[in-house]
Design a protein around this motif. Structure first.
Motif, mmCIF file in Angstrom:
data_model
loop_
_atom_site.group_PDB
_atom_site.id
_atom_site.type_symbol
_atom_site.label_atom_id
_atom_site.label_comp_id
_atom_site.label_asym_id
_atom_site.label_seq_id
_atom_site.Cartn_x
_atom_site.Cartn_y
_atom_site.Cartn_z
ATOM 1 N N ARG A 153 60.254 93.254 -88.564
ATOM 2 C CA ARG A 153 59.801 94.363 -87.705
ATOM 3 C C ARG A 153 60.944 94.848 -86.821
ATOM 4 O O ARG A 153 61.136 96.052 -86.627
ATOM 5 N N ARG A 213 63.475 96.919 -88.844
ATOM 6 C CA ARG A 213 62.927 98.251 -89.140
ATOM 7 C C ARG A 213 62.973 99.147 -87.901
ATOM 8 O O ARG A 213 63.340 100.331 -87.992
ATOM 9 N N ARG A 214 62.613 98.593 -86.746
ATOM 10 C CA ARG A 214 62.656 99.395 -85.512
ATOM 11 C C ARG A 214 64.085 99.806 -85.178
ATOM 12 O O ARG A 214 64.329 100.926 -84.718
ATOM 13 N N ARG A 245 66.600 100.270 -87.253
ATOM 14 C CA ARG A 245 67.077 101.316 -88.164
ATOM 15 C C ARG A 245 66.429 102.671 -87.837
ATOM 16 O O ARG A 245 67.076 103.717 -87.938
ATOM 17 N N ALA A 246 65.162 102.627 -87.447
ATOM 18 C CA ALA A 246 64.499 103.878 -87.064
ATOM 19 C C ALA A 246 65.123 104.452 -85.796
ATOM 20 O O ALA A 246 65.345 105.665 -85.688
ATOM 21 N N ALA A 247 65.415 103.595 -84.815
ATOM 22 C CA ALA A 247 66.033 104.059 -83.571
ATOM 23 C C ALA A 247 67.432 104.605 -83.836
ATOM 24 O O ALA A 247 67.848 105.619 -83.262
ATOM 25 N N GLN A 248 68.169 103.941 -84.723
ATOM 26 C CA GLN A 248 69.509 104.425 -85.056
ATOM 27 C C GLN A 248 69.436 105.798 -85.707
ATOM 28 O O GLN A 248 70.225 106.696 -85.371
ATOM 29 N N ALA A 249 68.505 105.964 -86.641
ATOM 30 C CA ALA A 249 68.363 107.259 -87.316
ATOM 31 C C ALA A 249 67.999 108.363 -86.337
ATOM 32 O O ALA A 249 68.367 109.526 -86.530
ATOM 33 N N ALA A 250 67.280 107.994 -85.266
ATOM 34 C CA ALA A 250 66.866 108.978 -84.263
ATOM 35 C C ALA A 250 67.926 109.179 -83.181
ATOM 36 O O ALA A 250 67.711 109.956 -82.245
ATOM 37 N N ALA A 279 68.594 100.834 -80.512
ATOM 38 C CA ALA A 279 68.815 100.257 -81.841
ATOM 39 C C ALA A 279 69.622 98.970 -81.741
ATOM 40 O O ALA A 279 69.307 97.968 -82.393
ATOM 41 N N GLU A 290 67.474 96.140 -80.349
ATOM 42 C CA GLU A 290 66.479 95.683 -81.327
ATOM 43 C C GLU A 290 67.113 94.806 -82.403
ATOM 44 O O GLU A 290 66.602 93.734 -82.731
ATOM 45 N N THR A 346 74.146 96.853 -89.685
ATOM 46 C CA THR A 346 73.642 97.845 -88.729
ATOM 47 C C THR A 346 74.189 97.569 -87.338
ATOM 48 O O THR A 346 74.643 98.484 -86.639
#
Length: 287
Positions: free
Chosen positions: A113, A116-117, A119-124, A130, A133, A171
């Protein structure tokens, strides 16, 4: 009851109840628990447990053996339960045995989890979030999981978690490079390259960290070493992203310096050695 339980799979298999360590019993009983933890919240048919835990030769009375280990686990996981009281944590449903624990009770679930969080924060573009996390997720890792457990089921689960750790390490490094920490990253990257010798993204990060630290000759030597490894062992050349970085280091491209845009593969390009997008947890073998 289940909220008092805590489990670790990322390294030596361990469990606690209300802060007290639990004796999980013999190896096969621990393996049964591991299968149930990987499917926490989902029922697992008895036959699938047998195939996962005894992959080479199932015991003749496999269903009874699983039942015996489940009884042992019930005593361990609910130490305060009266023998005449029905189990609440590990129950038998029409679809199989169900371990009723929340995902946050299992370190492997929290690890996935967190990655995944991150990578999502990095993409945003939320880089600080990121980095926090992914660093917290990596702190959960205590060693290779499922040591001593054989068979395809545990090998698949082990490989998946090791691959996910590599993604998390890459990451975190990418985020730290973007933050200008190249000098402190070189030593760690040398160790990671030794651990994951064919992951091209780590090689790219090592070369970039060396170049940004004023160690261009070492960055170029790192490329030659990797290219030689690929030719000798696999008969292939480094990927396009790494070849491009090599050319840019040779011509001292100023855009490679710290503070420039992050260096990464182009849209749709994959790094050699990268895993597929994070896969779902493995299902127990079919009956």
């Amino acid at each position: 009851m289940s909220e008092a339980l805590r489990f670790e799979l990322l390294g030596p298999q361990r469990a606690w109840y209300a802060g007290r360590p639990l004796d999980l019993g013999p190896a096969k009983q621990r393996a049964v628990l591991a299968v149930l933890l990987l499917a926490a919240g989902r029922p697992v048919p008895t036959g699938q447990i047998v195939e996962a835990v005894w992959p080479d030769e199932a015991p003749v009375n496999g269903l009874n053996v699983v039942q015996k280990h489940v009884a042992g686990l019930r005593r361990v996981l609910e130490p305060d339960r009266s023998p005449r009281t029905p189990a609440r944590v590990l129950t038998l449903t029409d679809a199989g045995y169900l371990l009723r624990v929340p995902p946050e009770a299992v370190d492997a679930a929290r690890f996935e989890r967190g990655v995944r969080r991150a990578r999502a924060a990095q993409a945003a573009g939320r880089t600080a979030e990121a980095l926090a996390e992914v660093s917290a997720a990596l702190e959960l890792w205590q060693g290779e999981p499922f040591t001593g457990f054989g068979g395809a089921y545990f090998e698949t689960a082990r490989h998946r978690l090791v691959e996910l750790r590599a993604v998390a390490l890459e990451t975190r490094t990418e985020l730290e490079l973007a933050d200008g920490r190249h000098g402190e990253l070189v030593g760690r990257l040398v160790e990671l390259v030794a651990e994951f010798p064919v992951r091209e993204r780590l090689r790219h990060q090592l070369m970039l960290a060396l170049h940004r630290s004023g160690r261009q000759a070492e960055a170029l030597a790192a490329y030659r070493e990797y290219a030689g490894l690929l030719r000798d062992e696999y008969g292939i050349e480094p990927g396009g992203a790494l070849q491009d970085l090599h050319r840019r280091i040779l011509r001292a491209d100023p855009d490679l310096l710290a503070g420039a845009r992050p260096e990464r593969a182009g849209a749709g390009e994959r790094w050699a050695g990268d895993p597929e997008p994070i896969p779902a947890a493995p299902e127990a073998p079919a009956q």
